[in-house]
Every structure is written in structure tokens, then in C-alpha cells.
Design an enzyme around this catalytic site. Structure first.
Site, PDB file in Angstrom:
ATOM      1  N   HIS A 105      78.426  71.046  48.964  1.00  0.00           N
ATOM      2  CA  HIS A 105      78.311  72.469  49.689  1.00  0.00           C
ATOM      3  C   HIS A 105      78.368  73.661  48.820  1.00  0.00           C
ATOM      4  O   HIS A 105      77.292  74.639  48.688  1.00  0.00           O
ATOM      5  CB  HIS A 105      79.549  72.476  50.581  1.00  0.00           C
ATOM      6  CG  HIS A 105      79.151  73.522  51.775  1.00  0.00           C
ATOM      7  ND1 HIS A 105      79.809  74.604  51.491  1.00  0.00           N
ATOM      8  CD2 HIS A 105      78.571  73.428  52.779  1.00  0.00           C
ATOM      9  CE1 HIS A 105      79.202  75.522  52.507  1.00  0.00           C
ATOM     10  NE2 HIS A 105      78.560  75.005  53.224  1.00  0.00           N
ATOM     11  N   HIS A 106      79.243  73.662  47.754  1.00  0.00           N
ATOM     12  CA  HIS A 106      79.173  74.686  46.906  1.00  0.00           C
ATOM     13  C   HIS A 106      80.271  74.437  45.574  1.00  0.00           C
ATOM     14  O   HIS A 106      80.910  73.667  45.939  1.00  0.00           O
ATOM     15  CB  HIS A 106      79.744  75.984  47.150  1.00  0.00           C
ATOM     16  CG  HIS A 106      81.148  76.205  48.087  1.00  0.00           C
ATOM     17  ND1 HIS A 106      81.424  75.921  49.338  1.00  0.00           N
ATOM     18  CD2 HIS A 106      82.259  76.649  47.464  1.00  0.00           C
ATOM     19  CE1 HIS A 106      82.666  75.969  49.316  1.00  0.00           C
ATOM     20  NE2 HIS A 106      83.297  76.675  48.560  1.00  0.00           N
ATOM     21  N   GLN A 170      85.719  73.453  40.615  1.00  0.00           N
ATOM     22  CA  GLN A 170      86.131  73.021  42.123  1.00  0.00           C
ATOM     23  C   GLN A 170      84.843  72.591  42.884  1.00  0.00           C
ATOM     24  O   GLN A 170      83.752  73.610  42.781  1.00  0.00           O
ATOM     25  CB  GLN A 170      86.665  74.116  42.542  1.00  0.00           C
ATOM     26  CG  GLN A 170      87.409  73.754  43.838  1.00  0.00           C
ATOM     27  CD  GLN A 170      87.916  74.849  44.774  1.00  0.00           C
ATOM     28  OE1 GLN A 170      87.294  75.789  44.849  1.00  0.00           O
ATOM     29  NE2 GLN A 170      89.246  74.797  44.944  1.00  0.00           N
ATOM     30  N   HIS A 172      83.110  71.777  46.633  1.00  0.00           N
ATOM     31  CA  HIS A 172      83.521  71.423  48.071  1.00  0.00           C
ATOM     32  C   HIS A 172      82.333  70.311  48.392  1.00  0.00           C
ATOM     33  O   HIS A 172      81.072  70.819  48.541  1.00  0.00           O
ATOM     34  CB  HIS A 172      83.282  72.733  48.566  1.00  0.00           C
ATOM     35  CG  HIS A 172      83.257  72.710  50.250  1.00  0.00           C
ATOM     36  ND1 HIS A 172      83.119  73.620  51.156  1.00  0.00           N
ATOM     37  CD2 HIS A 172      83.682  71.613  50.987  1.00  0.00           C
ATOM     38  CE1 HIS A 172      82.955  73.104  52.360  1.00  0.00           C
ATOM     39  NE2 HIS A 172      83.450  71.977  52.323  1.00  0.00           N
ATOM     40  N   HIS A 242      84.789  88.546  49.811  1.00  0.00           N
ATOM     41  CA  HIS A 242      85.422  87.506  50.405  1.00  0.00           C
ATOM     42  C   HIS A 242      86.400  88.054  51.647  1.00  0.00           C
ATOM     43  O   HIS A 242      87.264  88.907  51.427  1.00  0.00           O
ATOM     44  CB  HIS A 242      86.538  87.007  49.477  1.00  0.00           C
ATOM     45  CG  HIS A 242      87.463  85.727  50.126  1.00  0.00           C
ATOM     46  ND1 HIS A 242      86.919  84.645  50.314  1.00  0.00           N
ATOM     47  CD2 HIS A 242      88.662  86.036  50.158  1.00  0.00           C
ATOM     48  CE1 HIS A 242      87.835  83.853  50.676  1.00  0.00           C
ATOM     49  NE2 HIS A 242      89.069  84.689  50.615  1.00  0.00           N
ATOM     50  N   HIS A 244      88.396  86.011  55.367  1.00  0.00           N
ATOM     51  CA  HIS A 244      88.263  84.889  56.269  1.00  0.00           C
ATOM     52  C   HIS A 244      87.339  84.935  57.394  1.00  0.00           C
ATOM     53  O   HIS A 244      86.577  85.872  57.554  1.00  0.00           O
ATOM     54  CB  HIS A 244      89.559  84.415  56.770  1.00  0.00           C
ATOM     55  CG  HIS A 244      90.551  84.071  55.490  1.00  0.00           C
ATOM     56  ND1 HIS A 244      91.803  83.860  55.570  1.00  0.00           N
ATOM     57  CD2 HIS A 244      90.318  84.015  54.116  1.00  0.00           C
ATOM     58  CE1 HIS A 244      92.384  83.576  54.349  1.00  0.00           C
ATOM     59  NE2 HIS A 244      91.418  83.709  53.574  1.00  0.00           N
ATOM     60  N   MET A 314      91.941  88.109  54.550  1.00  0.00           N
ATOM     61  CA  MET A 314      91.718  88.589  53.211  1.00  0.00           C
ATOM     62  C   MET A 314      90.655  89.675  53.345  1.00  0.00           C
ATOM     63  O   MET A 314      89.747  89.388  53.935  1.00  0.00           O
ATOM     64  CB  MET A 314      91.658  87.490  52.251  1.00  0.00           C
ATOM     65  CG  MET A 314      92.854  86.643  52.190  1.00  0.00           C
ATOM     66  SD  MET A 314      92.705  85.472  50.914  1.00  0.00           S
ATOM     67  CE  MET A 314      93.007  86.292  49.430  1.00  0.00           C
TER      68      MET A 314
END
Length: 908
Positions: A105-106, A170, A172, A242, A244, A314
Site C-alpha cells: 500500500h505504501h 516500513q 504497509h 499529516h 488523522h 495530529m
């Protein structure tokens, strides 16, 4: 004395040994990493990948991959740490991803000193996170974003005495169904690095709100952050937003001498990535940096605070910058609340949400650097479906539909286009009247009244599919028609530059106007008069109308639905002291999803947008490709907003090629340029409209015609045109059907359009009931006799035709697998690099069980898509850099010649 000297020498030797041990520690650490993370026999990349490749020039690359993982659940976050493999400082100059959106996904790349684990990969979606110390985000990838290069002579400093001795990758994994065959994934990226010191070092500036509280049910809450910059100059080249799930839009600015300059603006609900910052911007000592996050509390039942869980919010704005190496600061931050007095002057665009299609929204949004990813409710942000992604990846690539209209239309100068509620095309033309050099005097008074009004029907409603005339009206009413639009009740709002008036007409053909604004043949500049008004736009919610006025007056007027004057305004600018007036506001379009009005400022070659309610300036789009002219604009709300525009030839010799343009509203990027086929050219494209299903119509005043443009895939959507229901075509079924049996002509037409038999005209019987023509010769007779047998075995033939290529490909794969097992052994996934001796077959990806992953093989042949992301500024990429900053270019804005004294023949 000798004893003292000997003691000093011994101490020096001991210190040197300790220094050597410390210097070789990164190499030892990297060696241990190679032995632990890549030595597993079932590692899908162990046999093909060299983690570090170094050349004699000091340039080297580091390959960071997942070691053959198979996520067990959807929305898994897996991490792996890789040490920086050098004893000295190194510099990252290029990020090259190796992943497909069908699997990952990313991806995010962090840099830190102490990762959670240094031995194997781990689940970093839990409380463990990525790093135990402070982590810096260095790279983000999603949706098949292309490789990223930093600007020339710029690099991220890592290793040595820097704060980054480990990389943490990382990934996802969104949909676990991609692993239903239990294959192992080696997605990752290659870091292209150099040991050569770079004149400029890249760094990150984080702006974060800490005190924002979002009340439940409140429609808009702003989180404002601002700091005075007190260090050496930085040069932003990328940004990242960024929040939420409650975040709508995040914007960042530099403030210098009271002027706000946009660094970047984006919705945080898109997959998180770095986007190009405004070109040519710098931040110096004494400047202020400001950011605003716009939240909504609608649907919430309690207050929402800033925090690190999925129930919190955030507000982060990241600025990726470079600065001189001698002054380099790899990380800076600002967490101060901005004052209300300062933010009174923030540009209105910062308050305008960016619409995001639901299938582009992320299922989970990443935390800031060093935080753990939060788990969000799947009902809030839905994981995009693959079939939807294919539609989004279709691009534009508009081409002329050369066989439209089927029957030529009898038109004069085409001045205006519109669409009714059924997406039928409404054409406004001038019949036998022409706008020439003798049409007006120096006071803009019409000089040809003795010709009388146009006797032909000036308003034609035609079907968008065939171009057949459905309705005609507007006889003996107009002298020089110009602009036209429709309202929610399908009424026509039109302008006539000779009459200096605006009319509201019923679409039922009645000649008596419903509303008349202005005085016939009397130009003026007050509230009751116009001077050659050009266009009208209608707010579909309030019914208010906007009039662009026009060739003489440089203003926009706003009226109530009944025609009552409400307000007016002129051109806008981010710097009010240097505002440039309109020079023929020629075309209008209202953006219903953004509540904005956009204006084609023709002779200034720009598009300006305003808040519809107040007239406040929002933004400007000005491109060199326009050549100093923008004749008309239209709008589609798809994919966050797309503007369609046409330019024209300049009367002052500064023209660019005359084309149509597809423009991303948010990024101002030109997505496509189009024009007529067969080496034809636009003469004077005067208006443009786009239908809901993506067809574009352009009215050309020079050739007295309307041209239709469409992309290939637009023809496959479900539409209802000219009274016929056309469903989405199933291409594979059509191909099989047309190849396997001869069909009657009427059946071919039905198959291609996929029209249900029930919708056919009464005089056309179903195919099986149609009598066949007698065979004309023996050959045709033989073919006819053979048809029953051919039709009877068609399923078997279809199956055989489909199985043969599959068996051949699998056989090739088994043979390749056998040859590879002779060289490498069994038990792991192999992915040869493109430059290996395997050639194109080297891109085949095998499985532990010996299978063949055809999906991954074909995926390697797909080009990169820019859908969802734009690449960062690239090395030596003058032609690829974003042109957004052209809008603020004083040279461009002031290079235009003075306006003409009176309208010329080109001002039509």
C-alpha cells in the site's frame, strides 16, 4: 624522561587501536546484518540481490528489501532495519522504489540510531514502533510513484558522525488477498549514495500543533502554527502533510514583509508522501513560517485532542529543504501557536478543503517520525479497491472524435457552449452575423443595428453522441451572442455583446425573456449597465449568478436569481500592492464542490479563482503553455477537481500553440494537452465544456464548428445519451463473440453497445428471429451449413484457445525454474535484476512451491503512474519541474503589453 616518552607512545597506540575498532564497527555491524537478515535459505532475494554495490568513483547503492515476508492479516505494518554500511559520512542522492501497489500500500523510510530490532523484521504496527530514539522520516512511496532524485548537489547526510546510523524500512501491506497464493514479498528500495561531500545537505523542518482542541459537531476548526526563522537560509523543495481522519486540508507558508508565499498545500487524506514545494522559494533569517490545519468535528460526540492514538488528532506539516553544508541542520521544528492577528491575513485558499475521491483515501494514516501507526476505523477511510484504481489510472489522453457530428451542423460563429441536466450540448452561435473591425466604435457602441437581429435559431440543443439537433430556439432576439450557461431548471443565461445585456431564457423555446439585465445598445459601468458582457455562471445551490463584464469593464458582478445586484469585484492577487487588473474576463465557471468562481482572464493569460460568496481571491493558474491567452474554461469535480481550458492566438505576437488543456486544480499541473486530429489546428477556440462522463466539446469561432474529444476509456463508461442506455462494455465478451461466430449486422451493433434487447426499436426483431439472406454462391452456402456445428462447439473452442497460451507460458516457466534450480538450488523466490543476463525472462518471479507469478511478471512491464503523487524536483529536470510558481512571477505578470485602445476583430 625516556620512561615518560615510552608511556606516551603506549597510550597513543592504545588510543589508536580503540579508534580503529570504533571505525570498523559500522562495517562489522553491516556484516552481521548481512549474515543474519539475508542468509535464510527461504529468503526470496538472497540469491539475486547484493545489498551494497560500490564503484571506484565513490558512488554506491544500498538495497533495502523485505526478506521474503508473507503478511497474515490485512493492514499489516512490517519493518526491517539496515545499518549504514560505511565508516564515513555518505550522502543519499536518489531513492529508487521496488514495489507494486498491487502488493504494498505504501512504504516509509526512517533514519535513526537505535531501531527496535537489528536482527530480523518485526511488526511495527504494534506498540514497538520503528525506533527507540528519535527517528527522521526520509522518504515516502505509494501508488507506483516513480523514482525520486534530490536536486543537484543535494544529499541526505548519513553515517559517520551524523545522527543516522540505521535505516528502517516500513511497509504497509493493505489487502492480504494479494498473498492468497502464500508467496513471499521482497518489496523495498535502493538508495543511491555517494561518498563525495555535497555542497548542500537535505534536512527536515517539522511544524506541529500541540494544543488544538476540536469541538464535537463544529464544522471548521483551525490549528495555526507559526515561528520566526532564526537560522541560516534553507531552500524548501518538498513538503508532506499529516493529520488523522478529521483533517481536511493542511497548508504551509513563508511570510516575508507581510507577504504570504505558499510552500505547499494538500489534503492529508491522500496516501502520505512528499510533494514538490513551490519552485524557487527560500527561507531566510527573520522570515516567519506558518502552517494551518483545517479540521471538522462533524459526526463526533466528544472533544478531540492532539495525541498519538487513533482517537486523537495530529497537525503536522513537514518541509524537506536543503542548505549549505557548512551550516546544515538535519532537523528543525516549530510548535508555537500562531496568533489570530497574524492569521487574519492567511490566503483564503488555506480554508478551502480539497475534495478526495473515497477510493483514493488511505485506510490508515501514518504517525509522525518515530510514532507508531494508528489503527483507524475501516468505515471512515476505506481501502481502495483494485478495480477502482484501474479507473483512476486511466489518464486523459483526449483525442478528437472525427466522425462527430454524424450530420454536419449549420452554424455561424460559435461563441458559447453549455450542458443541460441530461448532458445534452447547448450551442450558442451567431448565424449570419460576424464580429468584425467595424462592429463597434471607440465607445463600444454597436454600429450595425440596421442589420436587425439574427434570423436563424441561435440556440441549438444537440445530442452528445450523434450530434443530432434536439431543439432550436433564439430566433430574432440577438445581434452578437457571446456566453451561455444553464441553471438547475435548464433555463439559459446568455450574454450579447452588441446589446450589452444579459438574459434569462426558458428552454421551452418561448421568446419572452424571464430576466433582462442591462440596457439595450447602451454600454456603461454602473450597477445597471454592462459593456460587452462575456459570460455567466450560476451557483447551483443559491441560484445567484455571476457576470463577467467584459471587453470594456474589468470586473465580475454578482446578482440574485431574480437579477438584483449584490456585489462586484476585480482581479485578485496574493500581493495586493501589485494587483494586475483583468484584461477581458472572458469565461466563467462555478466550482460547486469548492464554492468558488474561476475566471479566464483572456489577455493576461491566466485563470483566477475566488470564493463565490465573498469574492475573496483564492488562487491563480498561469502557464507558459497558455502563451499569454486563456479564452475559456470548464470544470469537472473528479479526482479532487480538474479544470479544462483553451488558449488562443495573441494579437501581440507572443502566442503558444493553440490547444486545449486538462489541469489539476490543486497542483496546477497540466495533465494533458489536446487538439484536432490529422494535422488540423484550432482556429479560435472560444468555449469549452466537459460532460459527466469525460467527453469534451470545444466551440471554434473561426471555423464555425464544434469539435468533440474523448479518451478511449471514456467510451466504455455507463452513459445515457440520445435516449439510448449504453452500459459499460465487457471487452473480452465482445471479442470472443465477434470471433467465434458470424453475426448479423444488427447483432454486432448490439454486442458493441451491450444494449438490452428490450430497448431495441419495435421494428427491429431479436437477432435469432431475423431471416437470413440466401447464400449467393457455394462458398457462402458451405459457411452457412457449417454454422450450427461451429456454434455448438464454441465453448470447447473457447476453452482450448484460452488454455493453449497458458500451457505454453507455464511450460516456459517450468523450464526456466528447472534451469535456475540447476544453478541456484530450490526453496526460495528469485527475482533477477533487469540488467542481469536473463533479459526479459529475468523479470519472472518464481514461488517456493515452484509456481509462476504471472501477475508480477506483467506488472514489471507497466509504466510508472503519477496518480496520487507527483515526483519531487529531479536532477537536471527543467522540463519536469512544477510551474506553480510562474503565477507569482513578476516578470511574467509585467511583461504583457498594454491593452488595446478598442476591441479588435480578434476580440470575439
Amino acid at each position: 624522561m625516556g620512561v615518560l616518552v615510552c608511556g606516551v607512545m603506549v597510550l597513543a597506540l592504545v588510543w589508536q587501536c580503540r579508534g580503529l575498532d570504533g571505525a570498523t564497527e559500522p562495517l562489522n555491524r553491516f556484516k552481521r546484518f548481512q549474515e543474519s537478515a539475508y542468509s535464510a535459505p527461504n529468503d526470496c532475494s538472497a540469491r539475486t540481490r547484493q545489498p551494497m554495490v560500490q564503484s571506484k568513483s565513490g558512488n554506491f547503492s544500498l538495497d533495502i528489501r523485505m526478506p521474503g515476508v508473507t503478511p497474515l492479516t490485512s493492514d499489516s505494518y512490517l519493518c526491517i532495519a539496515v545499518p549504514v554500511p560505511t565508516t564515513r559520512e555518505a550522502y543519499i542522492v536518489d531513492f529508487e522504489p521496488h514495489a507494486s501497489m498491487e502488493t504494498a500500500h505504501h512504504m516509509l523510510l526512517y533514519g535513526c540510531r537505535t531501531p527496535v530490532s537489528t536482527t530480523t523484521y518485526w511488526d511495527c504496527g504494534s506498540v514497538k514502533g520503528t525506533c527507540e530514539d528519535e527517528a527522521s522520516i526520509m522518504y515516502a512511496w505509494a501508488r507506483n510513484a516513480p523514482p525520486t532524485k534530490l536536486p543537484p548537489d543535494v544529499g541526505f547526510k548519513v553515517g559517520g558522525k551524523s545522527r543516522i546510523t540505521y535505516f528502517v524500512l516500513q511497509i504497509h501491506y493493505g489487502d492480504v488477498r494479494a498473498f492468497r497464493d502464500h508467496h513471499r514479498d521482497c518489496s523495498g528500495l535502493t538508495l543511491h549514495m555517494t561518498s563525495k561531500p555535497q555542497p548542500f545537505l537535505a534536512g527536515m523542518y517539522l511544524m506541529m500543533s500541540m494544543t488544538t482542541v476540536i469541538p464535537p459537531g463544529k464544522k471548521v476548526t483551525n490549528a495555526d502554527i507559526a515561528c520566526t526563522y532564526d537560522s541560516y537560509p534553507i531552500y524548501p523543495f518538498a513538503f508532506r502533510t499529516h493529520t488523522h481522519k478529521l483533517g481536511l486540508v493542511v497548508s504551509g507558508y513563508r511570510i516575508r514583509d507581510g507577504k504570504w508565499t505558499l510552500i505547499g498545500r494538500q489534503t492529508p487524506q491522500l496516501p502520505q508522501a512528499f510533494y514538490p514545494a513551490t519552485k524557487g522559494i527560500d527561507v531566510k533569517y527573520g522570515d516567519a513560517l506558518a502552517a494551518r490545519c483545517v479540521f471538522t468535528g462533524e459526526g463526533m460526540t466528544s472533544k478531540t485532542y492532539i495525541g498519538g492514538t487513533s482517537d486523537d488528532e495530529m497537525c503536522n506539516f513537514y518541509i524537506m529543504y536543503y542548505m549549505e553544508s557548512r551550516h546544515a541542520a538535519p532537523f528543525q521544528e516549530c510548535m508555537q501557536d500562531g496568533s489570530k492577528e497574524l492569521f487574519r491575513n492567511i490566503p483564503p485558499e488555506a480554508n478551502v478543503p480539497i475534495t478526495v475521491p473515497p477510493d483514493l483515501m488511505m485506510n490508515h494514516v501514518m504517525h509522525s517520525a518515530g510514532d507508531t501507526p494508528e489503527r483507524q476505523d475501516d468505515t471512515v477511510l476505506v481501502q481502495p479497491k483494485r478495480e477502482d484504481e484501474e479507473v483512476l489510472d486511466q489518464g486523459y489522453n483526449l483525442e478528437e472524435v472525427t466522425d462527430w457530428p454524424e450530420t454536419p451542423l449549420q452554424l455561424g460563429q460559435v461563441s458559447g457552449l453549455a450542458l443541460d441536466s441530461s448532458d445534452n450540448l447547448v450551442i450558442f452561435h451567431r448565424g449570419d452575423h460576424r464580429w468584425g473591425v467595424n462592429s463597434f466604435d471607440n465607445n463600444a457602441k454597436y454600429q450595425q443595428q440596421l442589420l436587425g437581429p439574427i434570423q436563424q435559431s441561435t440556440i441549438l440543443v444537440v445530442g452528445p453522441t450523434k450530434g443530432n439537433v434536439l431543439k432550436a430556439s433564439g430566433r430574432n432576439m440577438f445581434y452578437l451572442p457571446h456566453g451561455i450557461t444553464t441553471d438547475e431548471e435548464n433555463n439559459y443565461w446568455v450574454t450579447d455583446v452588441a446589446l450589452h445585456q444579459v438574459f434569462k431564457l426558458s428552454s421551452d423555446g418561448r421568446s419572452q425573456p424571464l430576466v433582462v439585465l442591462g440596457e439595450a445598445f447602451e454600454p456603461g459601468s454602473d450597477k445597471e449597465h454592462f459593456c460587452q458582457p462575456t459570460d455567466v455562471a450560476v451557483d447551483s445551490v443559491t441560484g445567484n449568478i455571476y457576470v463577467s463584464d467584459g471587453y470594456c469593464n474589468a470586473r465580475i458582478l454578482k446578482f440574485s436569481p431574480e437579477g438584483k445586484y449584490l456585489s462586484h469585484w476585480g482581479a485578485g492577487s496574493s500581493d495586493r500592492r501589485r494587483r494586475i487588473p483583468f484584461r477581458i474576463p472572458h469565461s466563467l465557471v462555478f466550482l460547486p464542490d469548492k464554492r468558488e468562481l474561476c475566471v479566464a482572464d483572456r489577455e493576461n493569460g491566466r485563470i483566477q479563482c475566488f470564493v463565490g460568496e465573498s469574492g475573496e481571491y483564492v488562487k491563480e493558474i498561469k502557464k507558459p503553455e497558455f502563451g499569454g491567452e486563456v479564452f475559456a474554461i470548464s470544470y469537472s469535480p473528479v479526482q479532487g477537481g480538474v479544470i479544462y481550458a483553451v488558449n488562443g492566438e495573441s494579437a501581440f505576437g507572443h502566442s503558444a500553440p493553440v490547444k486545449g488543456f486538462v489541469i489539476n486544480y490543486s497542483t496546477k499541473e497540466i495533465l494533458d494537452a489536446f487538439g484536432p486530429e490529422n494535422k488540423q489546428r484550432f482556429g479560435m477556440p472560444h468555449d469549452i465544456v466537459v460532460t459527466e462522463d469525460g467527453h469534451v466539446f470545444v466551440g471554434d469561432a473561426a471555423s464555425d464548428s464544434v469539435l468533440k474529444f474523448s479518451s478511449d476509456k471514456a467510451e466504455h463508461r455507463s452513459v445515457k445519451k440520445d435516449g439510448i442506455e449504453v452500459q459499460e462494455i465487457q471487452e473480452t465478451e465482445t471479442i470472443v463473440q465477434t470471433r467465434m461466430k458470424p453475426v448479423h449486422k444488427i447483432e454486432v451493433a448490439v454486442a458493441q453497445a451491450h444494449i438490452p434487447v428490450a430497448t431495441l426499436p419495435k421494428d427491429v426483431k431479436p437477432v435469432q428471429d431475423q431471416p437470413r439472406r440466401p447464400p449467393e454462391d457455394g462458398t457462402e452456402k458451405a459457411k452457412t451449413q457449417a454454422e450450427p456445428g461451429a456454434q455448438g462447439v464454441s465453448p470447447a473452442v473457447i476453452t482450448i484457445l484460452l488454455l493453449i497460451p497458458l500451457v505454453v507460458v507455464i511450460s516456459i516457466g517450468v523450464f526456466i525454474r528447472y534451469r535456475k534450480s540447476r544453478i541456484y538450488g530450490d526453496g526460495c523466490e528469485v527475482k533477477l535484476q533487469p540488467n542481469s543476463s536473463g533479459g526479459i525472462l529475468g523479470k519472472l518471479r518464481g514461488k517456493a512451491a515452484g509456481g509462476l507469478n504471472l501477475g508480477n511478471f506483467f506488472a514489471t512491464h507497466k509504466g510508472y503512474t503519477r496518480q496520487g503523487f507527483d515526483r519531487l524536483s529531479t536532477e537536471g529536470s527543467d522540463q519536469e519541474k512544477d510551474d506553480e510558481n510562474d503565477t507569482d512571477s513578476e516578470n511574467e505578470e509585467y511583461s504583457a503589453p498594454p491593452p488595446p485602445v478598442c476591441p479588435s476583430s480578434s476580440s470575439s
